[in-house]
Design a protein around this motif. Structure first.
Motif, PDB file in Angstrom:
ATOM      1  N   MET A 249      14.258 -11.627  -1.981  1.00  0.00           N
ATOM      2  CA  MET A 249      14.052 -13.040  -1.637  1.00  0.00           C
ATOM      3  C   MET A 249      12.704 -13.215  -0.944  1.00  0.00           C
ATOM      4  O   MET A 249      12.272 -12.345  -0.197  1.00  0.00           O
ATOM      5  CB  MET A 249      15.165 -13.525  -0.687  1.00  0.00           C
ATOM      6  N   ASN A 250      12.081 -14.349  -1.190  1.00  0.00           N
ATOM      7  CA  ASN A 250      10.821 -14.684  -0.531  1.00  0.00           C
ATOM      8  C   ASN A 250      11.103 -15.283   0.843  1.00  0.00           C
ATOM      9  O   ASN A 250      12.214 -15.718   1.133  1.00  0.00           O
ATOM     10  CB  ASN A 250      10.027 -15.694  -1.370  1.00  0.00           C
ATOM     11  N   VAL A 251      10.056 -15.311   1.671  1.00  0.00           N
ATOM     12  CA  VAL A 251      10.204 -15.766   3.056  1.00  0.00           C
ATOM     13  C   VAL A 251       9.292 -16.972   3.310  1.00  0.00           C
ATOM     14  O   VAL A 251       8.158 -17.007   2.822  1.00  0.00           O
ATOM     15  CB  VAL A 251       9.844 -14.620   4.024  1.00  0.00           C
ATOM     16  N   VAL A 252       9.812 -17.958   4.051  1.00  0.00           N
ATOM     17  CA  VAL A 252       9.025 -19.140   4.430  1.00  0.00           C
ATOM     18  C   VAL A 252       9.218 -19.402   5.924  1.00  0.00           C
ATOM     19  O   VAL A 252      10.340 -19.314   6.428  1.00  0.00           O
ATOM     20  CB  VAL A 252       9.460 -20.390   3.614  1.00  0.00           C
ATOM     21  N   LEU A 253       8.110 -19.700   6.611  1.00  0.00           N
ATOM     22  CA  LEU A 253       8.159 -20.039   8.038  1.00  0.00           C
ATOM     23  C   LEU A 253       7.866 -21.530   8.186  1.00  0.00           C
ATOM     24  O   LEU A 253       7.021 -22.074   7.485  1.00  0.00           O
ATOM     25  CB  LEU A 253       7.089 -19.262   8.822  1.00  0.00           C
ATOM     26  N   VAL A 254       8.564 -22.168   9.105  1.00  0.00           N
ATOM     27  CA  VAL A 254       8.317 -23.588   9.383  1.00  0.00           C
ATOM     28  C   VAL A 254       7.724 -23.706  10.788  1.00  0.00           C
ATOM     29  O   VAL A 254       8.303 -23.179  11.750  1.00  0.00           O
ATOM     30  CB  VAL A 254       9.622 -24.415   9.300  1.00  0.00           C
ATOM     31  N   TYR A 255       6.573 -24.376  10.876  1.00  0.00           N
ATOM     32  CA  TYR A 255       5.896 -24.541  12.167  1.00  0.00           C
ATOM     33  C   TYR A 255       6.295 -25.869  12.803  1.00  0.00           C
ATOM     34  O   TYR A 255       6.756 -26.796  12.125  1.00  0.00           O
ATOM     35  CB  TYR A 255       4.377 -24.441  11.977  1.00  0.00           C
ATOM     36  N   ALA A 256       6.058 -25.944  14.106  1.00  0.00           N
ATOM     37  CA  ALA A 256       6.484 -27.123  14.872  1.00  0.00           C
ATOM     38  C   ALA A 256       5.833 -28.407  14.343  1.00  0.00           C
ATOM     39  O   ALA A 256       6.427 -29.484  14.429  1.00  0.00           O
ATOM     40  CB  ALA A 256       6.160 -26.917  16.353  1.00  0.00           C
ATOM     41  N   ASP A 257       4.622 -28.296  13.780  1.00  0.00           N
ATOM     42  CA  ASP A 257       3.965 -29.503  13.258  1.00  0.00           C
ATOM     43  C   ASP A 257       4.431 -29.839  11.835  1.00  0.00           C
ATOM     44  O   ASP A 257       3.869 -30.727  11.186  1.00  0.00           O
ATOM     45  CB  ASP A 257       2.433 -29.337  13.294  1.00  0.00           C
ATOM     46  N   GLY A 258       5.428 -29.112  11.338  1.00  0.00           N
ATOM     47  CA  GLY A 258       5.980 -29.425  10.023  1.00  0.00           C
ATOM     48  C   GLY A 258       5.361 -28.638   8.882  1.00  0.00           C
ATOM     49  O   GLY A 258       5.780 -28.777   7.733  1.00  0.00           O
ATOM     50  N   THR A 259       4.359 -27.806   9.193  1.00  0.00           N
ATOM     51  CA  THR A 259       3.725 -27.005   8.137  1.00  0.00           C
ATOM     52  C   THR A 259       4.646 -25.875   7.679  1.00  0.00           C
ATOM     53  O   THR A 259       5.284 -25.228   8.509  1.00  0.00           O
ATOM     54  CB  THR A 259       2.399 -26.385   8.661  1.00  0.00           C
ATOM     55  N   LEU A 260       4.718 -25.656   6.365  1.00  0.00           N
ATOM     56  CA  LEU A 260       5.456 -24.512   5.824  1.00  0.00           C
ATOM     57  C   LEU A 260       4.446 -23.448   5.412  1.00  0.00           C
ATOM     58  O   LEU A 260       3.464 -23.751   4.729  1.00  0.00           O
ATOM     59  CB  LEU A 260       6.297 -24.919   4.609  1.00  0.00           C
ATOM     60  N   VAL A 261       4.693 -22.215   5.853  1.00  0.00           N
ATOM     61  CA  VAL A 261       3.783 -21.121   5.543  1.00  0.00           C
ATOM     62  C   VAL A 261       4.561 -20.006   4.859  1.00  0.00           C
ATOM     63  O   VAL A 261       5.640 -19.624   5.317  1.00  0.00           O
ATOM     64  CB  VAL A 261       3.116 -20.569   6.829  1.00  0.00           C
ATOM     65  N   THR A 262       4.008 -19.496   3.759  1.00  0.00           N
ATOM     66  CA  THR A 262       4.663 -18.376   3.080  1.00  0.00           C
ATOM     67  C   THR A 262       3.639 -17.289   2.811  1.00  0.00           C
ATOM     68  O   THR A 262       2.483 -17.589   2.508  1.00  0.00           O
ATOM     69  CB  THR A 262       5.337 -18.845   1.766  1.00  0.00           C
ATOM     70  N   PRO A 263       4.033 -16.024   2.993  1.00  0.00           N
ATOM     71  CA  PRO A 263       3.084 -14.941   2.761  1.00  0.00           C
ATOM     72  C   PRO A 263       2.566 -14.942   1.316  1.00  0.00           C
ATOM     73  O   PRO A 263       3.333 -15.172   0.383  1.00  0.00           O
ATOM     74  CB  PRO A 263       3.915 -13.678   3.021  1.00  0.00           C
ATOM     75  N   ALA A 264       1.275 -14.726   1.169  1.00  0.00           N
ATOM     76  CA  ALA A 264       0.687 -14.598  -0.166  1.00  0.00           C
ATOM     77  C   ALA A 264       0.099 -13.201  -0.270  1.00  0.00           C
ATOM     78  O   ALA A 264      -0.594 -12.756   0.645  1.00  0.00           O
ATOM     79  CB  ALA A 264      -0.410 -15.641  -0.360  1.00  0.00           C
TER      80      ALA A 264
END
Ligand SMILES: *Cc1c(COP(=O)(O)O)cnc(C)c1O
Length: 370
Positions: A249-264
Protein backbone atom coordinates in the motif's frame (compact mmCIF):
# COMPACT_ATOMS: atom_id res chain seq x y z
CA UNK A 1 -12.91 -21.40 -35.26
CA UNK A 2 -9.64 -19.52 -35.77
CA UNK A 3 -8.72 -19.81 -32.10
CA UNK A 4 -5.24 -21.16 -32.81
CA UNK A 5 -4.33 -18.19 -34.93
CA UNK A 6 -2.77 -15.09 -33.43
CA UNK A 7 -5.52 -12.71 -32.39
CA UNK A 8 -6.19 -9.80 -34.62
CA UNK A 9 -6.77 -6.53 -32.82
CA UNK A 10 -10.54 -6.71 -33.14
CA UNK A 11 -10.89 -10.45 -33.18
CA UNK A 12 -10.90 -11.44 -29.54
CA UNK A 13 -12.65 -14.76 -29.95
CA UNK A 14 -12.66 -16.46 -26.58
CA UNK A 15 -13.44 -20.15 -26.55
CA UNK A 16 -15.72 -20.72 -23.57
CA UNK A 17 -15.81 -24.09 -21.83
CA UNK A 18 -18.39 -24.22 -19.08
CA UNK A 19 -17.53 -25.79 -15.72
CA UNK A 20 -19.88 -28.74 -15.31
CA UNK A 21 -19.09 -28.74 -11.60
CA UNK A 22 -19.98 -25.10 -11.08
CA UNK A 23 -21.22 -24.23 -7.58
CA UNK A 24 -24.95 -24.56 -7.09
CA UNK A 25 -27.10 -21.55 -6.22
CA UNK A 26 -27.31 -22.74 -2.59
CA UNK A 27 -23.54 -23.29 -2.33
CA UNK A 28 -22.87 -19.88 -3.81
CA UNK A 29 -25.31 -18.24 -1.42
CA UNK A 30 -23.34 -19.70 1.52
CA UNK A 31 -20.03 -18.53 0.07
CA UNK A 32 -21.25 -15.01 -0.65
CA UNK A 33 -22.74 -14.68 2.83
CA UNK A 34 -19.24 -14.63 4.36
CA UNK A 35 -16.56 -14.32 1.68
CA UNK A 36 -12.99 -14.51 2.98
CA UNK A 37 -10.31 -12.74 0.95
CA UNK A 38 -8.52 -14.89 -1.59
CA UNK A 39 -9.67 -18.28 -0.35
CA UNK A 40 -12.54 -19.22 -2.62
CA UNK A 41 -12.43 -18.76 -6.38
CA UNK A 42 -15.13 -18.55 -8.99
CA UNK A 43 -16.05 -21.42 -11.33
CA UNK A 44 -13.98 -20.21 -14.27
CA UNK A 45 -10.72 -18.58 -15.24
CA UNK A 46 -9.30 -16.87 -18.31
CA UNK A 47 -6.18 -18.18 -20.00
CA UNK A 48 -4.40 -16.61 -22.99
CA UNK A 49 -1.20 -18.08 -24.45
CA UNK A 50 1.73 -16.18 -25.83
CA UNK A 51 4.68 -17.44 -27.79
CA UNK A 52 7.50 -15.59 -29.45
CA UNK A 53 6.41 -16.91 -32.83
CA UNK A 54 2.63 -16.77 -32.50
CA UNK A 55 2.10 -13.74 -30.28
CA UNK A 56 -1.06 -13.79 -28.14
CA UNK A 57 -3.36 -16.65 -29.11
CA UNK A 58 -5.89 -19.20 -27.86
CA UNK A 59 -7.92 -16.95 -25.54
CA UNK A 60 -10.07 -19.18 -23.37
CA UNK A 61 -12.55 -19.14 -20.54
CA UNK A 62 -12.32 -22.51 -18.87
CA UNK A 63 -13.21 -24.24 -15.61
CA UNK A 64 -11.13 -22.95 -12.70
CA UNK A 65 -8.45 -25.48 -11.83
CA UNK A 66 -4.77 -26.34 -11.46
CA UNK A 67 -2.29 -25.24 -14.10
CA UNK A 68 -0.01 -27.98 -15.44
CA UNK A 69 3.60 -26.80 -15.36
CA UNK A 70 6.78 -28.45 -16.50
CA UNK A 71 9.13 -28.59 -13.48
CA UNK A 72 11.61 -26.62 -15.58
CA UNK A 73 9.11 -23.80 -16.25
CA UNK A 74 11.29 -20.73 -15.86
CA UNK A 75 8.90 -18.91 -13.51
CA UNK A 76 9.62 -21.59 -10.88
CA UNK A 77 13.34 -20.85 -11.03
CA UNK A 78 13.79 -17.21 -11.95
CA UNK A 79 10.51 -15.60 -10.94
CA UNK A 80 9.56 -14.00 -14.25
CA UNK A 81 6.03 -13.10 -13.14
CA UNK A 82 3.75 -10.07 -12.81
CA UNK A 83 0.22 -9.49 -11.57
CA UNK A 84 -2.54 -6.96 -11.08
CA UNK A 85 -5.35 -6.53 -8.57
CA UNK A 86 -8.70 -4.82 -9.05
CA UNK A 87 -12.28 -5.27 -7.96
CA UNK A 88 -15.68 -5.76 -9.56
CA UNK A 89 -18.45 -3.91 -7.71
CA UNK A 90 -22.16 -4.65 -7.77
CA UNK A 91 -24.18 -1.47 -8.23
CA UNK A 92 -27.67 -0.90 -6.79
CA UNK A 93 -29.32 -1.86 -10.13
CA UNK A 94 -27.46 -5.20 -10.15
CA UNK A 95 -24.91 -4.30 -12.85
CA UNK A 96 -21.22 -5.11 -12.31
CA UNK A 97 -18.52 -2.49 -12.73
CA UNK A 98 -14.77 -2.11 -12.35
CA UNK A 99 -12.75 0.92 -11.33
CA UNK A 100 -10.22 2.38 -13.78
CA UNK A 101 -9.31 -1.00 -15.32
CA UNK A 102 -7.49 0.81 -18.13
CA UNK A 103 -4.97 1.90 -15.48
CA UNK A 104 -4.43 -1.70 -14.39
CA UNK A 105 -3.96 -2.68 -18.04
CA UNK A 106 -1.34 0.04 -18.50
CA UNK A 107 0.45 -0.86 -15.29
CA UNK A 108 0.53 -4.53 -16.34
CA UNK A 109 2.22 -3.36 -19.54
CA UNK A 110 4.78 -1.33 -17.58
CA UNK A 111 5.44 -4.29 -15.26
CA UNK A 112 5.76 -6.56 -18.30
CA UNK A 113 8.32 -4.27 -19.84
CA UNK A 114 10.45 -4.27 -16.69
CA UNK A 115 10.24 -8.05 -16.29
CA UNK A 116 10.91 -8.78 -19.99
CA UNK A 117 7.43 -10.24 -20.47
CA UNK A 118 5.24 -9.64 -23.55
CA UNK A 119 2.97 -6.63 -23.84
CA UNK A 120 -0.71 -7.57 -23.39
CA UNK A 121 -2.79 -5.06 -25.41
CA UNK A 122 -5.16 -3.05 -23.22
CA UNK A 123 -8.20 -4.30 -25.15
CA UNK A 124 -7.24 -7.95 -24.47
CA UNK A 125 -6.97 -7.14 -20.77
CA UNK A 126 -10.38 -5.43 -20.67
CA UNK A 127 -11.97 -8.19 -22.73
CA UNK A 128 -10.61 -10.80 -20.29
CA UNK A 129 -12.48 -9.00 -17.47
CA UNK A 130 -15.71 -8.85 -19.48
CA UNK A 131 -15.42 -12.52 -20.48
CA UNK A 132 -14.95 -13.72 -16.91
CA UNK A 133 -17.81 -11.56 -15.64
CA UNK A 134 -20.01 -12.90 -18.45
CA UNK A 135 -19.77 -16.40 -16.93
CA UNK A 136 -19.05 -15.63 -13.25
CA UNK A 137 -20.63 -12.21 -12.73
CA UNK A 138 -23.17 -13.76 -10.34
CA UNK A 139 -20.26 -14.35 -7.96
CA UNK A 140 -20.08 -10.60 -7.31
CA UNK A 141 -21.50 -10.10 -3.81
CA UNK A 142 -23.92 -7.25 -3.22
CA UNK A 143 -23.56 -6.41 0.48
CA UNK A 144 -21.93 -3.08 1.37
CA UNK A 145 -18.13 -2.97 0.96
CA UNK A 146 -17.99 -6.44 -0.58
CA UNK A 147 -16.67 -7.10 -4.07
CA UNK A 148 -15.35 -9.67 -6.49
CA UNK A 149 -11.58 -9.37 -6.38
CA UNK A 150 -10.02 -9.82 -9.82
CA UNK A 151 -6.47 -11.12 -10.11
CA UNK A 152 -4.87 -10.95 -13.56
CA UNK A 153 -1.36 -12.43 -13.76
CA UNK A 154 1.23 -13.47 -16.32
CA UNK A 155 4.27 -15.70 -16.05
CA UNK A 156 7.03 -17.50 -17.91
CA UNK A 157 5.88 -21.00 -18.78
CA UNK A 158 8.68 -22.13 -21.05
CA UNK A 159 10.54 -25.21 -19.81
CA UNK A 160 14.09 -23.92 -20.01
CA UNK A 161 16.76 -23.38 -17.38
CA UNK A 162 18.88 -20.92 -19.32
CA UNK A 163 18.81 -17.28 -18.32
CA UNK A 164 16.83 -15.27 -20.84
CA UNK A 165 13.25 -14.06 -21.24
CA UNK A 166 10.90 -16.99 -21.78
CA UNK A 167 9.55 -17.60 -25.26
CA UNK A 168 6.33 -19.07 -23.86
CA UNK A 169 4.18 -17.08 -21.48
CA UNK A 170 0.59 -17.32 -20.26
CA UNK A 171 -1.80 -14.67 -19.00
CA UNK A 172 -4.54 -15.71 -16.58
CA UNK A 173 -7.40 -14.07 -14.78
CA UNK A 174 -8.98 -15.54 -11.66
CA UNK A 175 -11.56 -14.02 -9.30
CA UNK A 176 -12.42 -14.33 -5.62
CA UNK A 177 -15.42 -12.90 -3.76
CA UNK A 178 -14.33 -10.76 -0.81
CA UNK A 179 -16.02 -9.32 2.24
CA UNK A 180 -15.54 -5.92 3.80
CA UNK A 181 -11.86 -5.35 4.66
CA UNK A 182 -12.89 -3.84 8.00
CA UNK A 183 -16.02 -5.77 9.04
CA UNK A 184 -16.11 -3.98 12.41
CA UNK A 185 -15.65 -0.50 10.93
CA UNK A 186 -12.46 1.17 9.73
CA UNK A 187 -9.77 1.33 12.39
CA UNK A 188 -6.13 2.48 12.25
CA UNK A 189 -3.37 -0.05 11.59
CA UNK A 190 -0.14 -0.17 13.57
CA UNK A 191 3.07 0.00 11.55
CA UNK A 192 6.57 -1.33 12.06
CA UNK A 193 9.28 0.71 10.37
CA UNK A 194 11.83 -1.70 8.95
CA UNK A 195 15.43 -0.52 9.08
CA UNK A 196 16.74 -4.03 8.41
CA UNK A 197 15.11 -4.75 5.08
CA UNK A 198 14.32 -2.84 1.90
CA UNK A 199 11.42 -3.57 -0.42
CA UNK A 200 13.10 -2.36 -3.58
CA UNK A 201 16.38 -0.86 -4.69
CA UNK A 202 17.57 1.76 -7.13
CA UNK A 203 17.31 0.39 -10.66
CA UNK A 204 15.41 -2.62 -9.31
CA UNK A 205 11.83 -3.77 -9.70
CA UNK A 206 10.03 -1.57 -7.15
CA UNK A 207 7.78 -0.01 -9.81
CA UNK A 208 6.75 -3.38 -11.23
CA UNK A 209 3.94 -5.40 -9.68
CA UNK A 210 5.94 -8.59 -9.48
CA UNK A 211 5.75 -11.43 -6.98
CA UNK A 212 9.42 -11.11 -6.04
CA UNK A 213 8.81 -7.75 -4.37
CA UNK A 214 6.27 -9.43 -2.12
CA UNK A 215 8.56 -12.39 -1.43
CA UNK A 216 11.22 -9.88 -0.37
CA UNK A 217 8.80 -8.16 2.01
CA UNK A 218 7.69 -11.27 3.93
CA UNK A 219 10.48 -11.41 6.52
CA UNK A 220 9.96 -7.71 7.20
CA UNK A 221 6.27 -8.40 7.67
CA UNK A 222 7.19 -11.17 10.12
CA UNK A 223 9.42 -8.73 11.98
CA UNK A 224 6.47 -6.32 12.16
CA UNK A 225 4.25 -9.04 13.62
CA UNK A 226 6.91 -9.89 16.23
CA UNK A 227 6.71 -6.28 17.36
CA UNK A 228 2.94 -6.46 17.54
CA UNK A 229 2.39 -4.43 14.36
CA UNK A 230 0.00 -5.21 11.51
CA UNK A 231 1.98 -3.74 8.61
CA UNK A 232 5.53 -2.81 7.72
CA UNK A 233 6.78 0.48 6.27
CA UNK A 234 9.90 0.57 4.14
CA UNK A 235 12.54 3.29 3.74
CA UNK A 236 14.62 3.99 0.66
CA UNK A 237 17.43 1.48 0.21
CA UNK A 238 20.19 3.97 -0.62
CA UNK A 239 20.20 6.28 2.41
CA UNK A 240 17.60 4.68 4.64
CA UNK A 241 16.26 8.21 5.18
CA UNK A 242 13.09 8.57 3.12
CA UNK A 243 9.67 7.01 3.46
CA UNK A 244 8.64 4.69 0.64
CA UNK A 245 5.51 2.61 1.19
CA UNK A 246 4.06 -0.40 2.98
CA UNK A 247 4.43 -3.94 1.61
CA UNK A 248 1.41 -3.48 -0.64
CA UNK A 249 0.00 0.00 0.00
CA UNK A 250 1.09 3.57 -0.68
CA UNK A 251 1.38 6.17 2.07
CA UNK A 252 -0.08 9.71 2.26
CA UNK A 253 0.51 12.35 4.94
CA UNK A 254 -1.96 15.15 5.67
CA UNK A 255 -0.56 18.47 6.93
CA UNK A 256 -2.33 20.93 9.20
CA UNK A 257 -2.76 23.39 6.30
CA UNK A 258 -4.63 20.72 4.32
CA UNK A 259 -1.74 19.75 2.04
CA UNK A 260 -1.47 16.05 1.12
CA UNK A 261 2.06 14.75 0.66
CA UNK A 262 3.05 11.36 -0.73
CA UNK A 263 6.54 9.96 -1.17
CA UNK A 264 7.78 10.00 -4.76
CA UNK A 265 10.58 7.72 -5.90
CA UNK A 266 11.36 5.29 -8.70
CA UNK A 267 11.22 2.43 -6.21
CA UNK A 268 7.55 2.91 -5.26
CA UNK A 269 4.70 1.02 -6.88
CA UNK A 270 2.35 3.72 -8.13
CA UNK A 271 -1.08 2.88 -6.82
CA UNK A 272 -4.27 3.62 -8.71
CA UNK A 273 -6.06 4.15 -5.39
CA UNK A 274 -3.50 6.77 -4.36
CA UNK A 275 -3.73 8.54 -7.68
CA UNK A 276 -7.53 8.64 -7.41
CA UNK A 277 -7.58 9.83 -3.79
CA UNK A 278 -5.11 12.61 -4.59
CA UNK A 279 -7.28 13.65 -7.53
CA UNK A 280 -10.35 13.85 -5.28
CA UNK A 281 -8.40 15.88 -2.72
CA UNK A 282 -7.00 18.25 -5.36
CA UNK A 283 -10.52 18.83 -6.71
CA UNK A 284 -11.63 19.78 -3.20
CA UNK A 285 -8.95 22.45 -3.24
CA UNK A 286 -6.22 20.64 -1.31
CA UNK A 287 -2.62 21.13 -2.34
CA UNK A 288 -1.04 17.80 -3.35
CA UNK A 289 2.70 17.14 -3.34
CA UNK A 290 4.54 14.11 -4.70
CA UNK A 291 8.08 14.43 -3.38
CA UNK A 292 10.66 12.71 -1.17
CA UNK A 293 9.56 12.66 2.49
CA UNK A 294 12.31 12.17 5.07
CA UNK A 295 11.61 9.99 8.09
CA UNK A 296 12.69 12.95 10.24
CA UNK A 297 10.16 15.24 8.57
CA UNK A 298 7.51 12.66 9.40
CA UNK A 299 8.68 12.22 13.00
CA UNK A 300 8.91 15.95 13.72
CA UNK A 301 5.73 16.73 11.82
CA UNK A 302 3.71 14.32 13.94
CA UNK A 303 5.41 15.48 17.18
CA UNK A 304 4.63 19.14 16.42
CA UNK A 305 1.11 18.35 15.13
CA UNK A 306 2.03 19.78 11.74
CA UNK A 307 1.11 16.40 10.32
CA UNK A 308 -2.43 15.68 11.40
CA UNK A 309 -3.34 12.47 9.57
CA UNK A 310 -1.51 9.58 7.92
CA UNK A 311 -3.09 6.90 5.80
CA UNK A 312 -2.23 4.00 3.53
CA UNK A 313 -4.11 3.19 0.34
CA UNK A 314 -4.50 0.32 -2.08
CA UNK A 315 -7.24 -1.60 -3.86
CA UNK A 316 -7.86 -4.22 -1.14
CA UNK A 317 -8.39 -1.93 1.88
CA UNK A 318 -9.07 1.25 -0.18
CA UNK A 319 -7.91 3.73 2.49
CA UNK A 320 -6.52 2.61 5.85
CA UNK A 321 -5.78 5.12 8.59
CA UNK A 322 -2.28 4.65 10.03
CA UNK A 323 -2.07 4.75 13.80
CA UNK A 324 1.22 4.47 15.59
CA UNK A 325 4.49 3.81 13.74
CA UNK A 326 7.10 1.92 15.79
CA UNK A 327 10.71 2.72 14.92
CA UNK A 328 14.03 1.72 16.51
CA UNK A 329 14.28 5.36 17.70
CA UNK A 330 10.92 5.30 19.42
CA UNK A 331 7.30 5.48 18.37
CA UNK A 332 5.80 8.09 16.04
CA UNK A 333 2.27 9.07 16.97
CA UNK A 334 0.06 7.74 19.69
CA UNK A 335 -1.03 4.12 20.20
CA UNK A 336 -4.67 5.21 20.44
CA UNK A 337 -4.62 7.52 17.41
CA UNK A 338 -8.00 7.70 15.75
CA UNK A 339 -8.87 7.64 12.07
CA UNK A 340 -8.40 11.11 10.54
CA UNK A 341 -11.42 13.12 9.40
CA UNK A 342 -10.12 13.89 5.90
CA UNK A 343 -8.88 10.29 5.57
CA UNK A 344 -12.37 8.96 6.27
CA UNK A 345 -14.12 11.50 4.13
CA UNK A 346 -11.93 10.78 1.08
CA UNK A 347 -12.44 7.05 1.67
CA UNK A 348 -16.18 7.54 1.65
CA UNK A 349 -16.14 9.71 -1.47
CA UNK A 350 -14.10 7.13 -3.37
CA UNK A 351 -16.14 4.10 -2.26
CA UNK A 352 -19.39 5.95 -3.06
CA UNK A 353 -18.19 6.28 -6.66
CA UNK A 354 -16.96 2.68 -6.79
CA UNK A 355 -20.22 1.24 -5.45
CA UNK A 356 -22.41 3.45 -7.62
CA UNK A 357 -23.83 5.37 -4.64
CA UNK A 358 -22.57 8.65 -6.12
CA UNK A 359 -22.09 10.18 -9.56
CA UNK A 360 -18.81 9.39 -11.29
CA UNK A 361 -17.76 12.74 -12.78
CA UNK A 362 -14.35 11.30 -13.73
CA UNK A 363 -15.51 8.47 -15.98
CA UNK A 364 -13.56 6.07 -13.77
CA UNK A 365 -16.17 3.31 -13.67
CA UNK A 366 -16.25 0.77 -16.51
CA UNK A 367 -19.22 -1.55 -16.84
CA UNK A 368 -18.28 -5.23 -17.10
CA UNK A 369 -21.71 -6.90 -17.12
CA UNK A 370 -23.93 -6.90 -20.22
C1 LIG B 1 -0.65 -2.99 -5.78
C2 LIG B 1 0.25 -2.22 -4.87
C3 LIG B 1 -0.11 -0.99 -4.32
C4 LIG B 1 -1.48 -0.37 -4.48
O1 LIG B 1 -1.87 -0.18 -5.78
P1 LIG B 1 -3.42 0.03 -6.13
O2 LIG B 1 -3.43 0.22 -7.59
O3 LIG B 1 -3.88 1.21 -5.39
O4 LIG B 1 -4.11 -1.22 -5.68
C5 LIG B 1 0.83 -0.32 -3.56
N1 LIG B 1 2.04 -0.84 -3.31
C6 LIG B 1 2.42 -2.03 -3.81
C7 LIG B 1 3.78 -2.54 -3.49
C8 LIG B 1 1.54 -2.76 -4.60
O5 LIG B 1 1.93 -3.95 -5.07
Amino acid sequence: MPIDLPMAQKDLLFQVTRNDQAKSVAELEDILAAPAFGQVFTDHMVDICWSEKGGWHRPRVQPYGPIALDPAASVLHYGQEIFEGLKAYRHPDGSVWSFRPDQNAKRLQRSAKRMALPDLPEEYFLESLRQLIAVDGHWTPGAPETSLYLRPFMFAKEAFLGIRPAKKVNYYLIASPTGAYFPGGVSPVSIWLSTTYSRAGKGGTGQAKTGGNYAASLVAQMEAAEHGCQQVMFLDSVEGKYLEELGGMNVVLVYADGTLVTPASETILEGITRDSILQLAADRGHAVERRPVALEEFRQGVASSQITEVFACGTAAVVTPIGQVLTPDGPIGSANAEAGELTMSLREQLTDIQYGRAEDPYGWMVRLSQ
